[in-house]
Design an enzyme around this catalytic site. Structure first.
Site, PDB file in Angstrom:
ATOM      1  N   SER A  90       2.896   2.332  -2.421  1.00  0.00           N
ATOM      2  CA  SER A  90       3.175   2.917  -3.743  1.00  0.00           C
ATOM      3  C   SER A  90       2.200   2.363  -4.773  1.00  0.00           C
ATOM      4  CB  SER A  90       4.618   2.615  -4.179  1.00  0.00           C
ATOM      5  OG  SER A  90       4.804   1.220  -4.360  1.00  0.00           O
ATOM      6  N   GLY A  91       2.173   2.998  -5.939  1.00  0.00           N
ATOM      7  CA  GLY A  91       1.412   2.498  -7.072  1.00  0.00           C
ATOM      8  C   GLY A  91      -0.073   2.354  -6.818  1.00  0.00           C
ATOM      9  N   TYR A 139       6.928 -14.235 -14.381  1.00  0.00           N
ATOM     10  CA  TYR A 139       5.912 -13.264 -13.963  1.00  0.00           C
ATOM     11  C   TYR A 139       4.535 -13.705 -14.460  1.00  0.00           C
ATOM     12  CZ  TYR A 139       3.239  -9.003 -13.336  1.00  0.00           C
ATOM     13  OH  TYR A 139       2.267  -8.108 -12.957  1.00  0.00           O
ATOM     14  N   ALA A 181       0.804  -1.231   0.000  1.00  0.00           N
ATOM     15  CA  ALA A 181       0.000   0.000   0.000  1.00  0.00           C
ATOM     16  C   ALA A 181       0.830   1.271   0.000  1.00  0.00           C
ATOM     17  CB  ALA A 181      -0.928   0.001   1.225  1.00  0.00           C
TER      18      ALA A 181
END
Length: 380
Positions: A51-52, A261, A49
């Site tokens: 960043s971004g 990923y 929580a």
């Protein structure tokens, strides 16, 4: 000098062309509007929580008066983010609580969940004590009435009784809420060099899937006790380029950072599918989402030629969504009455998204579930 400029122009033009091919049209995202007290009295855990998308989501939840637990690895960054968000949320806002969580460490995940659950049990203990001592409180009130009849001679003792009652009630009602209304599994890592977590897992699988897998399991009892409650899983459209390599799930023999990923994001979707099945009849729902391409620090491990970085940054402003825009679908899944009772689905742009067959494979989901339980040390 002219050669450098020419190279920069060529590389930059290539970047812009690639961006246009990947994202030909950037649709404007309509920001959601909810009544300001929509999340009042509700507790939301958001991983990553600081960043971004996670930070933007936290800011929106604060405006809706939620109590947000920022579960972050970097506490200093989380504190800075919290101060920034609180300054922007306005005078009527929710509450922010910062707790340490490193998803690359199963020990850290367990410690985080123990802290959450310990707080809950302690709070329940307070209520239990309050119930047990109600007769004692009644006796105190009777004694107060008796002391009042003595008037000035015992006024000091009467005040002490009143203080005792005030302290008792404050110890009950000023602690953390014993519930979780929403868990948002948002944190992630993207195309990092080959590294392993503290427990020996390939980093992207470990953080994006296994860390959240264990986190969710250890909080399930509290989520069930808080029902109706919601679990939100942030995946990615890049799941399309991966598959679950059950023969080498930990990428021991071969490591391709892009594939790993995609594999981890596919794992998110299969986890959502099986968890929804496991939670049938509990009033706990779980849904996934793909936020689209968003300007965040997620791509910090991607190598971009130095001369192309300014042009790439410019292109990202044109073609990529802002974190606030990227936070709209997780906000929708956390708040909207439209998805009350909906479970096991994936959403994009606040609408249900049709997934490829490999993301709805129930047998693969169950197999991954069982393997993941063993990997994180959960008993059968």
């Amino acid at each position: 000098m002219s050669t450098a400029v020419l190279i920069a122009a060529v590389v930059g033009g290539g970047v812009l062309l690639l961006m246009r091919r990947l994202f030909p049209r950037r649709k404007a995202v309509k920001l959601l509007q909810y009544p300001t007290d929509t999340m009042r009295g509700k507790t939301v855990i958001v991983t990553g929580a600081n960043s971004g998308i996670g930070k933007a989501l936290t800011g929106e939840l604060l405006k809706l008066r939620a109590r947000v637990i920022m579960a972050c690895r970097d506490l200093r960054s989380a504190e800075d983010a919290a101060q920034d968000l609180k300054s922007q949320a306005g005078p009527e806002q929710g509450e922010v609580v910062i707790k340490h969580l490193d998803l690359a460490s199963l020990r850290s995940v367990r410690e985080f969940c123990e802290e959450i659950n310990k707080v809950t049990r302690w709070r329940d203990g307070c209520c239990f004590i309050y119930q047990l001592t109600s007769s004692t409180v009644h006796l105190l009130l009777r004694s107060v009435c008796y002391l009042r009849s003595k008037r000035a001679t015992v006024r000091g003792e009467y005040c002490c009784h009143v203080v005792v009652l005030m302290c008792l009630t404050s110890s009950i009602f000023h602690k953390e809420e014993p519930k979780i209304d929403v868990l948002v599994n948002n944190a992630g890592i993207y195309q990092c060099p080959y590294t392993k977590t503290e427990d020996g897992f390939e980093m992207q699988l470990g953080v994006n899937h296994l860390g959240h897998f264990l986190l969710t399991h250890l909080l399930l009892d509290l989520l069930k006790a808080s029902s109706p409650s919601r679990i939100v899983v942030v995946s990615s459209k890049l799941y399309k380029y991966g598959h679950i390599n059950f023969d080498d799930l930990n990428s021991e023999t071969n490591y391709n950072k892009a594939f790993c990923y995609s594999q981890s994001k596919l794992a998110n979707l299969l986890f959502t599918l099986e968890l929804a099945h496991q939670l049938e009849g509990t009033q706990v729902t779980v849904n996934a989402l793909t936020p689209g391409m968003v300007r965040t620090r997620l791509g910090r491990h991607v190598q971009i030629p130095l001369l192309a970085k300014p042009l790439f940054h410019l292109a990202s402003l044109v073609f990529l969504r802002s974190p606030l825009e990227g936070s709209q679908t997780p906000l929708y899944l956390a708040c909207s009455p439209e998805v009350e009772g909906v479970s096991g689905k994936c959403f994009a742009n606040c609408e249900e998204e049709e997934l490829m067959a490999k993301a709805t494979d129930k047998q693969a989901a169950k197999k991954l579930w069982n393997i993941s339980r063993r990997m994180v040390g959960l008993a059968e």
